[in-house]
Scaffold this motif. Structure first.
Motif, short mmCIF file in Angstrom:
data_model
loop_
_atom_site.label_atom_id
_atom_site.label_comp_id
_atom_site.label_asym_id
_atom_site.label_seq_id
_atom_site.Cartn_x
_atom_site.Cartn_y
_atom_site.Cartn_z
N LEU A 19 40.30 27.53 -3.65
CA LEU A 19 41.66 27.61 -4.17
C LEU A 19 41.74 28.69 -5.25
N SER A 20 42.90 29.32 -5.36
CA SER A 20 43.06 30.33 -6.40
C SER A 20 43.17 29.64 -7.76
N ASN A 21 42.76 30.37 -8.79
CA ASN A 21 42.83 29.90 -10.18
C ASN A 21 42.11 28.56 -10.38
N SER A 22 40.91 28.46 -9.79
CA SER A 22 40.12 27.23 -9.89
C SER A 22 38.70 27.55 -10.33
N LYS A 23 38.06 26.55 -10.95
CA LYS A 23 36.67 26.71 -11.39
C LYS A 23 35.74 26.01 -10.40
N TYR A 24 34.61 26.64 -10.13
CA TYR A 24 33.63 26.11 -9.19
C TYR A 24 32.23 26.21 -9.79
N GLY A 35 4.26 22.81 -3.98
CA GLY A 35 4.56 23.30 -5.31
C GLY A 35 5.77 22.63 -5.91
N THR A 36 6.26 23.22 -6.98
CA THR A 36 7.33 22.64 -7.77
C THR A 36 8.70 23.09 -7.26
N GLN A 37 9.62 22.14 -7.26
CA GLN A 37 11.00 22.46 -6.91
C GLN A 37 11.65 23.22 -8.05
N GLY A 38 12.66 23.99 -7.71
CA GLY A 38 13.41 24.70 -8.74
C GLY A 38 14.89 24.70 -8.37
N PHE A 39 15.71 25.00 -9.35
CA PHE A 39 17.14 25.08 -9.06
C PHE A 39 17.79 26.11 -9.97
N ALA A 40 18.96 26.52 -9.57
CA ALA A 40 19.78 27.41 -10.38
C ALA A 40 21.23 26.97 -10.19
N GLU A 41 22.04 27.17 -11.21
CA GLU A 41 23.45 26.81 -11.12
C GLU A 41 24.28 28.02 -11.51
N LEU A 42 25.33 28.24 -10.74
CA LEU A 42 26.24 29.36 -10.99
C LEU A 42 27.65 28.81 -11.11
N GLU A 43 28.29 29.08 -12.23
CA GLU A 43 29.68 28.68 -12.41
C GLU A 43 30.55 29.91 -12.33
N PHE A 44 31.70 29.79 -11.64
CA PHE A 44 32.62 30.92 -11.53
C PHE A 44 34.05 30.40 -11.38
N GLU A 45 34.98 31.31 -11.59
CA GLU A 45 36.40 30.97 -11.50
C GLU A 45 37.06 31.96 -10.55
N THR A 46 37.90 31.43 -9.67
CA THR A 46 38.63 32.31 -8.76
C THR A 46 39.88 32.84 -9.44
N ALA A 47 40.32 33.99 -9.00
CA ALA A 47 41.51 34.63 -9.58
C ALA A 47 42.76 33.86 -9.19
N GLY A 48 43.73 33.87 -10.07
CA GLY A 48 45.02 33.25 -9.78
C GLY A 48 45.92 34.21 -9.04
#
Length: 166
Positions: A19-24, A35-48
């Motif tokens: 959706l436009s103008n939303s945060k994800y 071995g060891t598990q790993g993770f990364a997180e990415l936050e972004f916002e779509t344009a309105g």
């Protein structure tokens, strides 16, 4: 939401799934066979989408290929400028451009099945491609209908005058 194959080095998000103008927030979890598990997180916002504006026609009705219609847009706003304005009569492109907030043109007739109403789609798009569509309707009749109307009016006047003189 995605069409990314397993073991890909990138992520493909399906068109129109955000959706436009939303945060994800996307979380990537890596699980190696050993071995060891790993993770990364990415936050972004779509344009309105462009907002707070309106468009209007100079006339609501006219005759095909004769009446000059002007369509103007006012007060559209967006953080992602410049805005482009694309004017279409149905699927037919009339005008498109960055600084063109208005256009003047003659139009083809609308469809008799739609009572000669012709949709004018104005697509207002920001620089990152998020768009809103403003649809206006104008009634555009075939010029021959004008001639027929004038002829009927003249016949009607003549008949009234001939009844009066009898």
């Amino acid at each position: 939401m995605t069409s990314t194959p397993t073991n890909a080095t990138n992520i493909i998000i399906k068109k129109n799934s955000l959706l436009s103008n939303s945060k994800y927030s996307l979380m990537f979890l890596v699980s190696p066979l050993q071995g060891t598990q790993g993770f990364a997180e990415l936050e972004f916002e779509t344009a309105g989408e462009p907002h707070s504006g309106y468009c209007s026609p100079s006339a609501s009705e006219g005759f095909s290929l004769e009446t000059e219609f002007s369509f103007k847009c006012f007060e559209w706003q967006d953080e992602n400028t410049p805005l482009t304005y694309e004017f279409r009569a149905g699927d037919i492109l009339i005008s498109s451009g960055i600084s063109s907030k208005s256009v003047s043109t003659t139009l083809p007739a609308g469809s008799p099945e739609d009572d000669y109403q012709l949709p004018i789609n104005i697509i207002i798009k920001n620089v990152v491609g998020v768009a809103v569509v403003e649809t206006l309707y104008v009634t555009v009749v075939v010029h021959n209908l004008k001639v027929a109307y004038t002829l009927c009016s003249q016949i009607n006047t003549t008949l009234r005058h001939s009844k009066v003189s009898q």
